[in-house]
Motif scaffolding. Structure first.
Motif, mmCIF file in Angstrom:
data_model
loop_
_atom_site.group_PDB
_atom_site.id
_atom_site.type_symbol
_atom_site.label_atom_id
_atom_site.label_comp_id
_atom_site.label_asym_id
_atom_site.label_seq_id
_atom_site.Cartn_x
_atom_site.Cartn_y
_atom_site.Cartn_z
ATOM 1 N N ASP A 10 23.608 19.703 103.586
ATOM 2 C CA ASP A 10 23.192 18.755 104.622
ATOM 3 C C ASP A 10 22.311 17.651 104.039
ATOM 4 O OD1 ASP A 10 24.581 20.238 106.480
ATOM 5 O OD2 ASP A 10 22.805 21.293 107.231
ATOM 6 N N ARG A 11 21.524 17.994 103.062
ATOM 7 C CA ARG A 11 20.620 17.027 102.444
ATOM 8 C C ARG A 11 21.383 15.959 101.646
ATOM 9 N NH1 ARG A 11 15.324 19.229 99.564
ATOM 10 N NH2 ARG A 11 15.440 20.464 101.458
ATOM 11 N N LEU A 12 22.625 16.232 101.309
ATOM 12 C CA LEU A 12 23.447 15.235 100.606
ATOM 13 C C LEU A 12 23.677 13.983 101.456
ATOM 14 C CD1 LEU A 12 26.196 17.465 98.955
ATOM 15 C CD2 LEU A 12 24.345 16.253 97.801
ATOM 16 N N LYS A 13 23.470 14.102 102.757
ATOM 17 C CA LYS A 13 23.676 12.973 103.670
ATOM 18 C C LYS A 13 22.368 12.270 104.020
ATOM 19 C CE LYS A 13 27.495 15.501 105.596
ATOM 20 N NZ LYS A 13 27.705 16.623 106.460
ATOM 21 N N HIS A 14 21.291 12.695 103.407
ATOM 22 C CA HIS A 14 19.977 12.118 103.697
ATOM 23 C C HIS A 14 19.949 10.641 103.321
ATOM 24 C CE1 HIS A 14 15.601 11.719 103.756
ATOM 25 N NE2 HIS A 14 15.576 12.863 104.419
ATOM 26 N N LYS A 15 19.177 9.834 104.062
ATOM 27 C CA LYS A 15 19.139 8.401 103.763
ATOM 28 C C LYS A 15 18.344 8.081 102.495
ATOM 29 C CE LYS A 15 15.232 7.503 106.815
ATOM 30 N NZ LYS A 15 14.737 6.729 107.933
ATOM 31 N N ASP A 16 17.469 8.963 102.082
ATOM 32 C CA ASP A 16 16.670 8.761 100.862
ATOM 33 C C ASP A 16 17.460 9.263 99.651
ATOM 34 O OD1 ASP A 16 14.797 8.574 98.853
ATOM 35 O OD2 ASP A 16 13.311 9.880 99.801
ATOM 36 N N ARG A 18 16.543 9.864 96.701
ATOM 37 C CA ARG A 18 15.863 10.917 95.938
ATOM 38 C C ARG A 18 16.158 12.291 96.520
ATOM 39 N NH1 ARG A 18 10.084 8.279 96.390
ATOM 40 N NH2 ARG A 18 11.006 8.127 98.437
ATOM 41 N N GLN A 19 16.228 12.368 97.847
ATOM 42 C CA GLN A 19 16.564 13.636 98.500
ATOM 43 C C GLN A 19 18.002 14.046 98.171
ATOM 44 O OE1 GLN A 19 14.598 15.711 100.336
ATOM 45 N NE2 GLN A 19 12.897 14.389 99.744
ATOM 46 N N ARG A 20 18.893 13.066 98.163
ATOM 47 C CA ARG A 20 20.297 13.366 97.840
ATOM 48 C C ARG A 20 20.430 13.843 96.396
ATOM 49 N NH1 ARG A 20 21.219 8.316 100.445
ATOM 50 N NH2 ARG A 20 21.958 7.422 98.478
ATOM 51 N N ARG A 21 19.696 13.197 95.483
ATOM 52 C CA ARG A 21 19.754 13.618 94.073
ATOM 53 C C ARG A 21 19.183 15.029 93.890
ATOM 54 N NH1 ARG A 21 20.802 9.244 90.357
ATOM 55 N NH2 ARG A 21 20.804 7.295 91.483
ATOM 56 N N MET A 22 18.114 15.313 94.601
ATOM 57 C CA MET A 22 17.515 16.653 94.543
ATOM 58 C C MET A 22 18.507 17.699 95.064
ATOM 59 S SD MET A 22 14.650 18.349 93.825
ATOM 60 C CE MET A 22 13.326 17.191 94.010
ATOM 61 N N ALA A 23 19.212 17.349 96.132
ATOM 62 C CA ALA A 23 20.197 18.272 96.698
ATOM 63 C C ALA A 23 21.313 18.559 95.691
ATOM 64 C CB ALA A 23 20.776 17.684 97.986
ATOM 65 N N VAL A 24 21.755 17.523 94.990
ATOM 66 C CA VAL A 24 22.799 17.708 93.975
ATOM 67 C C VAL A 24 22.316 18.674 92.897
ATOM 68 C CG1 VAL A 24 24.052 16.557 92.105
ATOM 69 C CG2 VAL A 24 23.974 15.517 94.375
ATOM 70 N N ARG A 25 21.119 18.452 92.416
ATOM 71 C CA ARG A 25 20.572 19.334 91.369
ATOM 72 C C ARG A 25 20.480 20.779 91.847
ATOM 73 N NH1 ARG A 25 16.987 14.788 90.912
ATOM 74 N NH2 ARG A 25 17.633 13.509 89.159
ATOM 75 N N LEU A 36 31.840 22.623 96.772
ATOM 76 C CA LEU A 36 32.770 21.675 96.163
ATOM 77 C C LEU A 36 33.231 20.596 97.140
ATOM 78 C CD1 LEU A 36 34.324 20.847 93.648
ATOM 79 C CD2 LEU A 36 36.138 22.391 94.360
ATOM 80 N N SER A 37 33.569 20.966 98.352
ATOM 81 C CA SER A 37 34.073 19.979 99.313
ATOM 82 C C SER A 37 33.046 18.889 99.591
ATOM 83 C CB SER A 37 34.514 20.653 100.610
ATOM 84 O OG SER A 37 33.416 21.305 101.208
ATOM 85 N N SER A 38 31.774 19.218 99.542
ATOM 86 C CA SER A 38 30.725 18.219 99.756
ATOM 87 C C SER A 38 30.672 17.209 98.628
ATOM 88 C CB SER A 38 29.369 18.904 99.882
ATOM 89 O OG SER A 38 29.396 19.823 100.935
ATOM 90 N N PHE A 39 31.024 17.636 97.443
ATOM 91 C CA PHE A 39 31.013 16.741 96.295
ATOM 92 C C PHE A 39 32.196 15.777 96.308
ATOM 93 C CE2 PHE A 39 27.961 19.764 94.728
ATOM 94 C CZ PHE A 39 27.099 18.986 93.968
ATOM 95 N N LEU A 40 33.292 16.170 96.925
ATOM 96 C CA LEU A 40 34.474 15.313 96.971
ATOM 97 C C LEU A 40 34.188 14.002 97.687
ATOM 98 C CD1 LEU A 40 37.258 17.935 97.713
ATOM 99 C CD2 LEU A 40 36.694 16.856 95.540
ATOM 100 N N VAL A 41 33.369 14.066 98.704
ATOM 101 C CA VAL A 41 33.012 12.866 99.462
ATOM 102 C C VAL A 41 32.280 11.865 98.576
ATOM 103 C CG1 VAL A 41 31.670 12.038 101.440
ATOM 104 C CG2 VAL A 41 32.902 14.198 101.590
#
Length: 143
Positions: A10-16, A18-25, A36-41
């Motif tokens: 869910d954090r991958l959709k954050h407007k910040d 830095r939050q999205r990068r943290m979620a990826v890590r 995996l499906s979240s990464f496809l987007v």
């Protein structure tokens, strides 16, 4: 564990960013193919960092149950994504053959050659077809 995973997805959709990068890590730390499906987007992101992380996720987590992912990659316009499809397709086993057959006719040399390499690893019975190829690299692989 699933709640933590869903929180990061869910954090991958954050407007910040830095939050999205943290979620990826954190998703990479969880090392769960369910993400995996979240990464496809993110393959369509304007930020190259997210695109590269998506490619890393696909390389890491694609397995025999992700046929749809490989098909989606194989029809993309970007050469590097079709190349990625050819690279991970053998994980599908014989189900990869229709995908690889299409990629073996790709206009891009790198994609076509990787598709042939993968196809030959999945189905050695295609060696006679590869030997008849116009591409000397494909013929060499077949030999």
């Amino acid at each position: 564990m699933r709640q933590m995973l869903q929180l990061e997805i869910d954090r991958l959709k954050h407007k910040d960013v830095r939050q999205r990068r943290m979620a990826v890590r954190r998703l990479f730390e969880h090392n769960d193919s369910a993400a995996l499906s979240s990464f496809l987007v993110m393959l369509d992101s304007d930020d190259e960092w997210f695109v590269e992380k998506s490619i890393d996720a696909i390389r890491r987590w694609t397995s025999s149950e992700h046929r749809k992912v490989v098909v989606q990659l194989s029809i993309r316009k970007e050469n590097r994504l079709r190349l990625l499809a050819a690279e991970v397709a053998p994980r599908l086993g014989v189900e990869s053959l229709p995908i690889l057959s299409t990629l073996c006719t790709d206009s891009e040399d790198g994609v076509r050659r990787e598709a042939w390499r993968s196809r030959l690893s999945v189905d050695p019975g295609t060696i006679p077809v590869a030997i008849e190829s116009d591409d000397h690299v494909v013929r060499k692989m077949a030999v």
